[in-house]
Design a protein around this motif. Structure first.
Motif, PDB file in Angstrom:
ATOM      1  N   SER A 124       0.847  -1.189   0.000  1.00 55.30           N
ATOM      2  CA  SER A 124       0.000   0.000   0.000  1.00 55.30           C
ATOM      3  C   SER A 124       0.882   1.238   0.000  1.00 55.30           C
ATOM      4  O   SER A 124       1.996   1.231   0.505  1.00 55.30           O
ATOM      5  N   VAL A 145      -3.410   3.548   5.022  1.00 54.29           N
ATOM      6  CA  VAL A 145      -4.642   3.137   4.355  1.00 54.29           C
ATOM      7  C   VAL A 145      -5.701   2.809   5.405  1.00 54.29           C
ATOM      8  O   VAL A 145      -5.387   2.551   6.562  1.00 54.29           O
ATOM      9  N   THR A 201      -8.287   0.203   6.832  1.00 53.97           N
ATOM     10  CA  THR A 201      -8.500  -1.245   6.787  1.00 53.97           C
ATOM     11  C   THR A 201      -9.654  -1.630   7.704  1.00 53.97           C
ATOM     12  O   THR A 201      -9.976  -0.918   8.657  1.00 53.97           O
ATOM     13  N   SER A 258      -4.927  -7.443   1.155  1.00 52.04           N
ATOM     14  CA  SER A 258      -5.293  -7.985   2.464  1.00 52.04           C
ATOM     15  C   SER A 258      -4.100  -8.726   3.047  1.00 52.04           C
ATOM     16  O   SER A 258      -3.287  -9.288   2.328  1.00 52.04           O
ATOM     17  N   GLU A 306      -7.620  -3.767   3.005  1.00 55.06           N
ATOM     18  CA  GLU A 306      -7.627  -2.343   2.688  1.00 55.06           C
ATOM     19  C   GLU A 306      -8.928  -2.014   1.969  1.00 55.06           C
ATOM     20  O   GLU A 306      -9.358  -2.751   1.076  1.00 55.06           O
ATOM     21  N   THR A 345     -11.335   1.316   0.219  1.00 57.61           N
ATOM     22  CA  THR A 345     -11.480   2.706  -0.184  1.00 57.61           C
ATOM     23  C   THR A 345     -12.979   2.950  -0.326  1.00 57.61           C
ATOM     24  O   THR A 345     -13.614   2.378  -1.212  1.00 57.61           O
TER      25      THR A 345
END
Length: 184
Positions: free
Chosen positions: A120, A124, A126, A160, A166, A168
């Motif tokens: 990443s 991020v 998660t 993952s 992760e 978005t």
């Protein structure tokens, strides 16, 4: 051949020669679901139990690994799909080449192999993998508790690892610290 033990016309009764290679190889197996992320040429980190760490290259996986080098069961067939026989979790053999002169003290020993398949960029968001739900059309969602109600938030799933994935979210509908619903 580095050394030949017989002459032309002799009837061999034992070893006929010696072949020496400077290549050190590490052989392993990975679950089929992980093998789909691997490609020849990827960098692999090999660590021995005594802490020695060297960098190598993934040189073969699945059908490209010679059958007699596929692991403990040297006579086990490898399926055309790389060894899984259709089972995504079935082991797939891999072979890693390590520079000559490295790991020679640990021949026939065990080692931990790490192959990074992605990373990443920075921090991020998660969530636990169990909080991620995917519908039949492939849309990923996370259920978020907002007071006494639970709302679905559309997300795009990313990498993952270690039980987390992760995500978005669409817009600002999910933030760090928001309580997500797991396993319902």
């Amino acid at each position: 051949m580095d050394k030949v033990s017989v002459k032309t016309g002799d009837t061999p009764s034992g070893p006929v020669g010696t072949v020496t290679s400077s290549e050190v190889v590490v052989q392993a197996v990975v679950p089929g679901s992980d093998a789909t992320l691997l490609r020849a040429g990827m960098t692999a980190r090999v660590e021995t139990p005594d802490g020695e760490e060297v960098e190598g290259r993934l040189v073969a996986l699945g059908d490209d690994v010679p059958k007699n080098d596929a692991g403990d069961d040297k006579d086990a067939p490898v399926a055309p799909d790389g060894g899984s026989g259709g089972d995504a979790s079935a082991p797939v053999p891999i072979r890693i080449s390590v520079p000559s002169g490295k790991l020679t003290e640990n021949a026939d020993g065990s080692a931990k192999v790490t192959i990074e398949v992605g990373a990443s960029d920075g921090d991020v968001l998660t969530v636990p993998i169990a909080a991620l739900h995917t519908s039949a059309d492939g849309q990923a969602t996370v259920r978020v508790r907002r007071g006494t109600t639970v709302v679905r938030v559309s997300v795009e799933a990313g990498l993952s690892a270690e039980g987390r994935v992760e995500v978005t979210p669409s817009g600002d509908t999910l933030k760090a610290g928001d309580p997500v619903v797991v396993g319902r």
